[in-house]
Write a protein that holds these residues in place. Sequence first.
Motif, PDB file in Angstrom:
ATOM      1  N   LEU A 132       0.847  -1.184   0.000  1.00 31.03           N
ATOM      2  CA  LEU A 132       0.000   0.000   0.000  1.00 31.03           C
ATOM      3  C   LEU A 132       0.883   1.235   0.000  1.00 31.03           C
ATOM      4  N   GLY A 133       0.576   2.152  -0.835  1.00 31.25           N
ATOM      5  CA  GLY A 133       1.404   3.325  -1.007  1.00 31.25           C
ATOM      6  C   GLY A 133       2.077   3.351  -2.372  1.00 31.25           C
ATOM      7  N   GLY A 134       1.913   2.263  -3.164  1.00 29.63           N
ATOM      8  CA  GLY A 134       2.334   2.342  -4.541  1.00 29.63           C
ATOM      9  C   GLY A 134       3.350   1.369  -5.077  1.00 29.63           C
ATOM     10  N   VAL A 135       4.066   0.609  -4.272  1.00 30.42           N
ATOM     11  CA  VAL A 135       5.082  -0.303  -4.797  1.00 30.42           C
ATOM     12  C   VAL A 135       4.430  -1.601  -5.269  1.00 30.42           C
ATOM     13  N   GLN A 136       4.559  -1.912  -6.550  1.00 32.46           N
ATOM     14  CA  GLN A 136       4.042  -3.171  -7.081  1.00 32.46           C
ATOM     15  C   GLN A 136       4.931  -4.306  -6.570  1.00 32.46           C
ATOM     16  N   ALA A 137       4.317  -5.345  -6.031  1.00 29.92           N
ATOM     17  CA  ALA A 137       5.058  -6.472  -5.457  1.00 29.92           C
ATOM     18  C   ALA A 137       4.181  -7.705  -5.577  1.00 29.92           C
ATOM     19  N   SER A 138       4.400  -8.486  -6.579  1.00 29.72           N
ATOM     20  CA  SER A 138       3.540  -9.613  -6.911  1.00 29.72           C
ATOM     21  C   SER A 138       3.934 -10.890  -6.164  1.00 29.72           C
ATOM     22  N   GLY A 139       3.219 -11.167  -5.078  1.00 30.99           N
ATOM     23  CA  GLY A 139       3.411 -12.407  -4.322  1.00 30.99           C
ATOM     24  C   GLY A 139       4.538 -12.391  -3.324  1.00 30.99           C
ATOM     25  N   VAL A 140       5.522 -11.523  -3.506  1.00 26.95           N
ATOM     26  CA  VAL A 140       6.665 -11.462  -2.594  1.00 26.95           C
ATOM     27  C   VAL A 140       7.191 -10.029  -2.547  1.00 26.95           C
ATOM     28  N   ALA A 141       7.575  -9.591  -1.334  1.00 31.06           N
ATOM     29  CA  ALA A 141       8.075  -8.224  -1.151  1.00 31.06           C
ATOM     30  C   ALA A 141       9.133  -8.219  -0.053  1.00 31.06           C
ATOM     31  N   PHE A 142       9.909  -7.149  -0.013  1.00 27.09           N
ATOM     32  CA  PHE A 142      10.963  -7.008   0.988  1.00 27.09           C
ATOM     33  C   PHE A 142      10.799  -5.691   1.736  1.00 27.09           C
ATOM     34  N   TRP A 143      10.798  -5.769   3.082  1.00 27.76           N
ATOM     35  CA  TRP A 143      10.759  -4.597   3.940  1.00 27.76           C
ATOM     36  C   TRP A 143      12.191  -4.343   4.402  1.00 27.76           C
ATOM     37  N   ASN A 144      12.750  -3.177   4.067  1.00 23.79           N
ATOM     38  CA  ASN A 144      14.147  -2.893   4.397  1.00 23.79           C
ATOM     39  C   ASN A 144      14.314  -2.162   5.723  1.00 23.79           C
ATOM     40  N   GLY A 145      13.248  -2.046   6.487  1.00 25.27           N
ATOM     41  CA  GLY A 145      13.275  -1.339   7.760  1.00 25.27           C
ATOM     42  C   GLY A 145      12.593   0.004   7.700  1.00 25.27           C
ATOM     43  N   SER A 146      12.428   0.528   6.463  1.00 28.23           N
ATOM     44  CA  SER A 146      11.740   1.814   6.322  1.00 28.23           C
ATOM     45  C   SER A 146      10.809   1.874   5.122  1.00 28.23           C
ATOM     46  N   ALA A 147      10.956   0.939   4.170  1.00 28.07           N
ATOM     47  CA  ALA A 147      10.104   0.962   2.976  1.00 28.07           C
ATOM     48  C   ALA A 147      10.017  -0.429   2.353  1.00 28.07           C
ATOM     49  N   TRP A 148       8.944  -0.645   1.595  1.00 31.73           N
ATOM     50  CA  TRP A 148       8.762  -1.890   0.844  1.00 31.73           C
ATOM     51  C   TRP A 148       9.440  -1.774  -0.517  1.00 31.73           C
ATOM     52  N   THR A 149      10.031  -2.855  -0.954  1.00 36.96           N
ATOM     53  CA  THR A 149      10.554  -2.946  -2.311  1.00 36.96           C
ATOM     54  C   THR A 149      10.073  -4.255  -2.919  1.00 36.96           C
ATOM     55  N   ASN A 150      10.036  -4.292  -4.244  1.00 39.16           N
ATOM     56  CA  ASN A 150       9.632  -5.542  -4.889  1.00 39.16           C
ATOM     57  C   ASN A 150      10.867  -6.396  -5.153  1.00 39.16           C
ATOM     58  N   LEU A 151      10.647  -7.621  -5.515  1.00 33.98           N
ATOM     59  CA  LEU A 151      11.718  -8.522  -5.929  1.00 33.98           C
ATOM     60  C   LEU A 151      11.492  -8.786  -7.410  1.00 33.98           C
ATOM     61  N   GLY A 152      11.979  -7.889  -8.225  1.00 34.90           N
ATOM     62  CA  GLY A 152      11.749  -7.975  -9.667  1.00 34.90           C
ATOM     63  C   GLY A 152      10.264  -7.935  -9.968  1.00 34.90           C
ATOM     64  N   SER A 153       9.831  -8.796 -10.868  1.00 36.79           N
ATOM     65  CA  SER A 153       8.408  -8.844 -11.206  1.00 36.79           C
ATOM     66  C   SER A 153       7.639  -9.833 -10.342  1.00 36.79           C
ATOM     67  N   GLY A 154       8.297 -10.426  -9.346  1.00 42.14           N
ATOM     68  CA  GLY A 154       7.614 -11.301  -8.399  1.00 42.14           C
ATOM     69  C   GLY A 154       7.237 -12.634  -9.000  1.00 42.14           C
ATOM     70  N   THR A 155       6.144 -13.200  -8.479  1.00 44.96           N
ATOM     71  CA  THR A 155       5.721 -14.542  -8.886  1.00 44.96           C
ATOM     72  C   THR A 155       4.431 -14.562  -9.686  1.00 44.96           C
ATOM     73  N   GLY A 156       3.708 -13.488  -9.700  1.00 42.88           N
ATOM     74  CA  GLY A 156       2.450 -13.455 -10.428  1.00 42.88           C
ATOM     75  C   GLY A 156       1.284 -14.040  -9.664  1.00 42.88           C
ATOM     76  N   LEU A 157       1.545 -14.984  -8.788  1.00 45.76           N
ATOM     77  CA  LEU A 157       0.483 -15.593  -7.982  1.00 45.76           C
ATOM     78  C   LEU A 157       0.955 -15.722  -6.541  1.00 45.76           C
ATOM     79  N   SER A 158       0.291 -16.544  -5.762  1.00 40.25           N
ATOM     80  CA  SER A 158       0.479 -16.619  -4.324  1.00 40.25           C
ATOM     81  C   SER A 158       1.724 -17.396  -3.886  1.00 40.25           C
ATOM     82  N   VAL A 159       2.425 -16.829  -2.909  1.00 39.23           N
ATOM     83  CA  VAL A 159       3.560 -17.483  -2.244  1.00 39.23           C
ATOM     84  C   VAL A 159       3.088 -17.928  -0.865  1.00 39.23           C
ATOM     85  N   SER A 160       3.277 -19.212  -0.539  1.00 39.34           N
ATOM     86  CA  SER A 160       2.807 -19.729   0.745  1.00 39.34           C
ATOM     87  C   SER A 160       3.921 -20.113   1.708  1.00 39.34           C
ATOM     88  N   SER A 161       5.175 -20.175   1.232  1.00 37.87           N
ATOM     89  CA  SER A 161       6.282 -20.481   2.136  1.00 37.87           C
ATOM     90  C   SER A 161       7.548 -19.796   1.644  1.00 37.87           C
TER      91      SER A 161
END
Length: 186
Positions: A132-161
């Motif tokens: 929320l706030g604008g960063v596209q993050a498909s199925g997986v994201a990284f919190w660096n302590g102050s902001a969210w970043t994506n991991l490339g284009s992600g997975t497209g669907l759900s990550v469960s582990s």
Amino acid sequence: AEGLLDVGPHQPSADRRAVAADPGGNVYAGGLFATAGGTAANNVAQWDGVSWSALGGGVNGMVRALTADESGSLYAGGDFTAAEGNTNASHIACWNGTNWVGLGLGLNGTVYALVPDGSGGLYAGGAFSAALGGVQASGVAFWNGSAWTNLGSGTGLSVSSLAATGTTLYAGGYFLIAGVKACPYI
């Protein structure tokens, strides 16, 4: 057995989904319940080796993932949209030992998996498409302590582990690609 989460006989629909331990030896349980060992606790509770206690006001929906980092901060992810009334905790929040705090504004869908990176960051996996706030993050994201970043284009669907070792992150779930690489479900 001593210490097992007793959600009480009056909660036939109680559901426990997640467990984590911190470096201090505390154990945390999350799920969908209103009490732990007879103590009121909204979907997340702490076992200190003697008794269960609530973590502030808890969260307003199911906890599906818990993890503690090396500093003892507890992270919770799931179906909730607020933690202790904080609406900046959409689907993910951190218990700092005193209060629930949001990680940015949170994520736009359910969080199923959490893993710290060992350097103060946190990976989240789930059924979301953005922070929320604008960063596209498909199925997986990284919190660096102050902001969210994506991991490339992600997975497209759900990550469960998720699992991390060194600088490598492993993901499992309901997806067929990670970035541009075909890798069904893992």
